[in-house]
Write a protein that holds these residues in place. Structure first.
Motif, PDB file in Angstrom:
ATOM      1  N   GLY A 298       0.806  -1.206   0.000  1.00  0.00           N
ATOM      2  CA  GLY A 298       0.000   0.000   0.000  1.00  0.00           C
ATOM      3  C   GLY A 298       0.845   1.263   0.000  1.00  0.00           C
ATOM      4  N   VAL A 299       0.159   2.405   0.060  1.00  0.00           N
ATOM      5  CA  VAL A 299       0.824   3.706   0.082  1.00  0.00           C
ATOM      6  C   VAL A 299       0.499   4.391   1.399  1.00  0.00           C
ATOM      7  N   GLY A 300       1.538   4.826   2.098  1.00  0.00           N
ATOM      8  CA  GLY A 300       1.323   5.503   3.374  1.00  0.00           C
ATOM      9  C   GLY A 300       2.321   6.626   3.547  1.00  0.00           C
ATOM     10  N   ALA A 301       2.098   7.417   4.577  1.00  0.00           N
ATOM     11  CA  ALA A 301       2.997   8.552   4.822  1.00  0.00           C
ATOM     12  C   ALA A 301       3.200   8.758   6.308  1.00  0.00           C
ATOM     13  N   GLY A 302       4.407   9.152   6.667  1.00  0.00           N
ATOM     14  CA  GLY A 302       4.698   9.639   8.003  1.00  0.00           C
ATOM     15  C   GLY A 302       4.740  11.155   7.939  1.00  0.00           C
ATOM     16  N   ILE A 303       4.073  11.806   8.879  1.00  0.00           N
ATOM     17  CA  ILE A 303       3.919  13.263   8.828  1.00  0.00           C
ATOM     18  C   ILE A 303       4.498  13.893  10.094  1.00  0.00           C
ATOM     19  N   ILE A 304       5.402  14.833   9.916  1.00  0.00           N
ATOM     20  CA  ILE A 304       5.947  15.597  11.034  1.00  0.00           C
ATOM     21  C   ILE A 304       5.653  17.071  10.777  1.00  0.00           C
ATOM     22  N   SER A 305       4.964  17.701  11.715  1.00  0.00           N
ATOM     23  CA  SER A 305       4.627  19.116  11.593  1.00  0.00           C
ATOM     24  C   SER A 305       5.206  19.860  12.784  1.00  0.00           C
ATOM     25  N   ASN A 306       6.073  20.822  12.498  1.00  0.00           N
ATOM     26  CA  ASN A 306       6.747  21.587  13.553  1.00  0.00           C
ATOM     27  C   ASN A 306       7.376  20.666  14.604  1.00  0.00           C
ATOM     28  N   GLY A 307       8.025  19.612  14.126  1.00  0.00           N
ATOM     29  CA  GLY A 307       8.740  18.706  15.006  1.00  0.00           C
ATOM     30  C   GLY A 307       7.888  17.665  15.704  1.00  0.00           C
ATOM     31  N   GLN A 308       6.570  17.684  15.457  1.00  0.00           N
ATOM     32  CA  GLN A 308       5.669  16.744  16.126  1.00  0.00           C
ATOM     33  C   GLN A 308       5.103  15.731  15.135  1.00  0.00           C
TER      34      GLN A 308
ATOM     35  N   PHE B 162      -4.701   7.106  12.492  1.00  0.00           N
ATOM     36  CA  PHE B 162      -4.970   6.812  11.083  1.00  0.00           C
ATOM     37  C   PHE B 162      -4.306   7.824  10.144  1.00  0.00           C
ATOM     38  N   ALA B 163      -3.731   8.871  10.698  1.00  0.00           N
ATOM     39  CA  ALA B 163      -3.108   9.898   9.854  1.00  0.00           C
ATOM     40  C   ALA B 163      -2.009   9.284   9.001  1.00  0.00           C
ATOM     41  N   GLY B 164      -1.966   9.664   7.738  1.00  0.00           N
ATOM     42  CA  GLY B 164      -0.935   9.175   6.832  1.00  0.00           C
ATOM     43  C   GLY B 164      -1.336   7.964   6.014  1.00  0.00           C
ATOM     44  N   GLU B 165      -2.530   7.422   6.232  1.00  0.00           N
ATOM     45  CA  GLU B 165      -2.966   6.266   5.436  1.00  0.00           C
ATOM     46  C   GLU B 165      -3.463   6.761   4.071  1.00  0.00           C
ATOM     47  N   LEU B 166      -2.500   7.161   3.244  1.00  0.00           N
ATOM     48  CA  LEU B 166      -2.833   7.805   1.970  1.00  0.00           C
ATOM     49  C   LEU B 166      -3.524   6.874   0.992  1.00  0.00           C
ATOM     50  N   GLY B 167      -3.286   5.577   1.116  1.00  0.00           N
ATOM     51  CA  GLY B 167      -3.880   4.642   0.174  1.00  0.00           C
ATOM     52  C   GLY B 167      -5.391   4.732   0.126  1.00  0.00           C
ATOM     53  N   PHE B 168      -6.011   5.172   1.221  1.00  0.00           N
ATOM     54  CA  PHE B 168      -7.463   5.277   1.290  1.00  0.00           C
ATOM     55  C   PHE B 168      -7.980   6.652   0.856  1.00  0.00           C
ATOM     56  N   MET B 169      -7.070   7.525   0.450  1.00  0.00           N
ATOM     57  CA  MET B 169      -7.474   8.869   0.024  1.00  0.00           C
ATOM     58  C   MET B 169      -8.258   8.800  -1.285  1.00  0.00           C
TER      59      MET B 169
ATOM     60  N   GLN C  84     -13.277   7.163  -9.780  1.00  0.00           N
ATOM     61  CA  GLN C  84     -12.780   5.817 -10.089  1.00  0.00           C
ATOM     62  C   GLN C  84     -12.315   5.069  -8.842  1.00  0.00           C
ATOM     63  N   GLY C  85     -11.956   5.801  -7.796  1.00  0.00           N
ATOM     64  CA  GLY C  85     -11.543   5.116  -6.571  1.00  0.00           C
ATOM     65  C   GLY C  85     -10.483   5.868  -5.796  1.00  0.00           C
ATOM     66  N   ASN C  86      -9.933   5.189  -4.779  1.00  0.00           N
ATOM     67  CA  ASN C  86      -8.915   5.811  -3.940  1.00  0.00           C
ATOM     68  C   ASN C  86      -7.519   5.622  -4.535  1.00  0.00           C
ATOM     69  N   LEU C  87      -6.521   6.187  -3.850  1.00  0.00           N
ATOM     70  CA  LEU C  87      -5.158   6.174  -4.368  1.00  0.00           C
ATOM     71  C   LEU C  87      -4.642   4.752  -4.548  1.00  0.00           C
ATOM     72  N   GLU C  88      -4.877   3.888  -3.565  1.00  0.00           N
ATOM     73  CA  GLU C  88      -4.403   2.508  -3.644  1.00  0.00           C
ATOM     74  C   GLU C  88      -4.982   1.799  -4.869  1.00  0.00           C
ATOM     75  N   TYR C  89      -6.263   1.990  -5.103  1.00  0.00           N
ATOM     76  CA  TYR C  89      -6.928   1.342  -6.237  1.00  0.00           C
ATOM     77  C   TYR C  89      -6.366   1.833  -7.565  1.00  0.00           C
ATOM     78  N   LEU C  90      -6.189   3.130  -7.688  1.00  0.00           N
ATOM     79  CA  LEU C  90      -5.711   3.699  -8.953  1.00  0.00           C
ATOM     80  C   LEU C  90      -4.289   3.235  -9.270  1.00  0.00           C
ATOM     81  N   LEU C  91      -3.423   3.209  -8.273  1.00  0.00           N
ATOM     82  CA  LEU C  91      -2.040   2.809  -8.525  1.00  0.00           C
ATOM     83  C   LEU C  91      -1.906   1.309  -8.742  1.00  0.00           C
ATOM     84  N   SER C  92      -2.777   0.522  -8.124  1.00  0.00           N
ATOM     85  CA  SER C  92      -2.705  -0.934  -8.278  1.00  0.00           C
ATOM     86  C   SER C  92      -3.159  -1.398  -9.657  1.00  0.00           C
ATOM     87  N   ASN C  93      -3.814  -0.501 -10.412  1.00  0.00           N
ATOM     88  CA  ASN C  93      -4.279  -0.838 -11.760  1.00  0.00           C
ATOM     89  C   ASN C  93      -3.256  -0.504 -12.834  1.00  0.00           C
ATOM     90  N   ASN C  94      -2.007  -0.285 -12.395  1.00  0.00           N
ATOM     91  CA  ASN C  94      -0.880  -0.083 -13.312  1.00  0.00           C
ATOM     92  C   ASN C  94      -1.151   1.006 -14.369  1.00  0.00           C
TER      93      ASN C  94
END
Length: 345
Positions: free
Chosen positions: A217-227, A235-242, A247-257
């Motif tokens: 899947g696709v995910g992200a770690g987020i640091i804002s002002n050192g936090q 659940f923050a950073g679970e970009l695949g469900f964006m 047509q669908g979320n990020l995970e679906y679109l990228l998995s369809n090559n």
């Protein structure tokens, strides 16, 4: 705000953590320096220092050189008796690091295992480490949403699996266990490794989004002002469900090559959304399925659609494994030195 008044045992742990943090940051400290930096009374500091010495948490380095008055005793962390074990499991390998109370890694290795012998290998590995070293805390990097001693993982919201590795290890060895999301650890690790190269950057003020593209899947770690930004349910950073389009979320679109043009469009859209919401100084991308050959096209597309020409610096991760382990080690050491974990009930 969490009210700690009326809870002497918690306050003692908090004060111990503050004292050890001052000693860690200074390398060594006197009673007066600790009082000045923490605001804890001199009497309380003396009492806690005596107990920390008895517990082998710190050591007495002796008396400072005289400056005309009474010589002060100086204290340092006991690096030999306060070790943390940090590890993550990936591709039938346990990647681990042992670090002292200053967060310096003293041993780092990779152990291979057969897929069918995962639990047996993991137990044997921890057994051998504990026999050889005094381990105060164990930190584990996991791919998924962390919930105390458990984590949930899956590519679809309706089929996530609960894995209780943290609870299992903590109960078996009676050692505190900290679970951390892999992308959060990577974001912290990248920041620590990158700021070593940039003199005017500070981990306490850095703004970074670390995006990882993998088959899981696709995910992200987020640091804002050192936090670290974890969100209400971690659940923050679970970009695949964006959701990206009808047509669908990020995970679906990228998995369809998608073809390269569509791929650039999708990824640059995600980056611009993150830029508008979080406005990080750096967006770092990595992972086994990231199309690194398209990085220049992605940057160009981001610049075209950037709001008011404001865009984060887009970078490729040079060593995701190193960032991952460094991040877990840092977070685990910080919690070990703090002496108290405050969690939502």
């Amino acid at each position: 705000m969490i009210n700690l008044s009326g809870k002497p045992q918690i306050m003692k742990k908090v004060n111990n953590g503050l004292i050890k943090q001052v000693i860690k940051e200074k390398g060594s400290a006197t009673n007066a320096e600790i009082v000045e930096d923490t605001g804890i009374s001199a009497t309380t500091v003396r009492t806690l220092l005596s107990k920390l010495i008895l517990d082998k948490e710190i050591v007495n380095l002796g008396l400072d050189e005289s400056s005309g008055g009474r010589r002060a005793e100086r204290y340092a962390l006991n690096l030999n008796n306060n070790l943390s074990l940090s590890f993550y499991v990936k591709d039938n390998s346990i990647n681990y690091a042992l670090s002292d109370a200053l967060g310096d890694i003293i041993e780092s290795k990779t152990i291979k295992f057969k897929k069918t012998e995962y639990q047996k290998t993991l137990t044997k590995f921890i057994d051998e480490i504990i026999k050889k070293y005094t381990i105060k805390i164990i930190g584990i990097g996991v791919s998924g949403v962390v919930d105390r001693g458990n984590y949930f993982s899956g590519k679809h919201l309706n089929n996530w699996k609960k894995i209780n590795i943290g609870e299992y290890i903590e109960k078996k060895y009676n050692i505190p266990v900290v679970l951390e999301n892999d992308l959060n650890a990577m974001a912290i690790g990248f920041s620590l490794n990158y700021i070593k190269e940039i003199d005017n950057l500070d981990i306490k003020s850095i703004n970074v989004v670390y995006i990882n593209f993998t088959e899981d899947g696709v995910g992200a770690g987020i640091i804002s002002n050192g936090q670290l930004i974890r969100g209400e349910n971690n659940f923050a950073g679970e970009l695949g469900f964006m959701p990206i389009s009808k047509q669908g979320n990020l995970e679906y679109l990228l998995s369809n090559n998608p073809d390269d043009k569509k791929y650039v469009e999708i990824v640059s859209q995600v980056i611009n959304i993150l830029n508008c919401i979080i406005n990080p100084a750096f967006i770092v991308m990595g992972g086994s399925i990231l199309r690194t050959n398209l990085i220049d096209e992605i940057k160009e597309a981001c610049n075209i659609y950037a709001a008011n020409n404001i865009i984060s610096k887009i970078m490729l991760s040079e060593n995701g494994a190193k960032d991952y382990l460094q991040g877990i080690t840092y977070l685990t050491t910080e919690i070990m030195n703090s002496d108290v974990r405050i969690v939502k009930l």
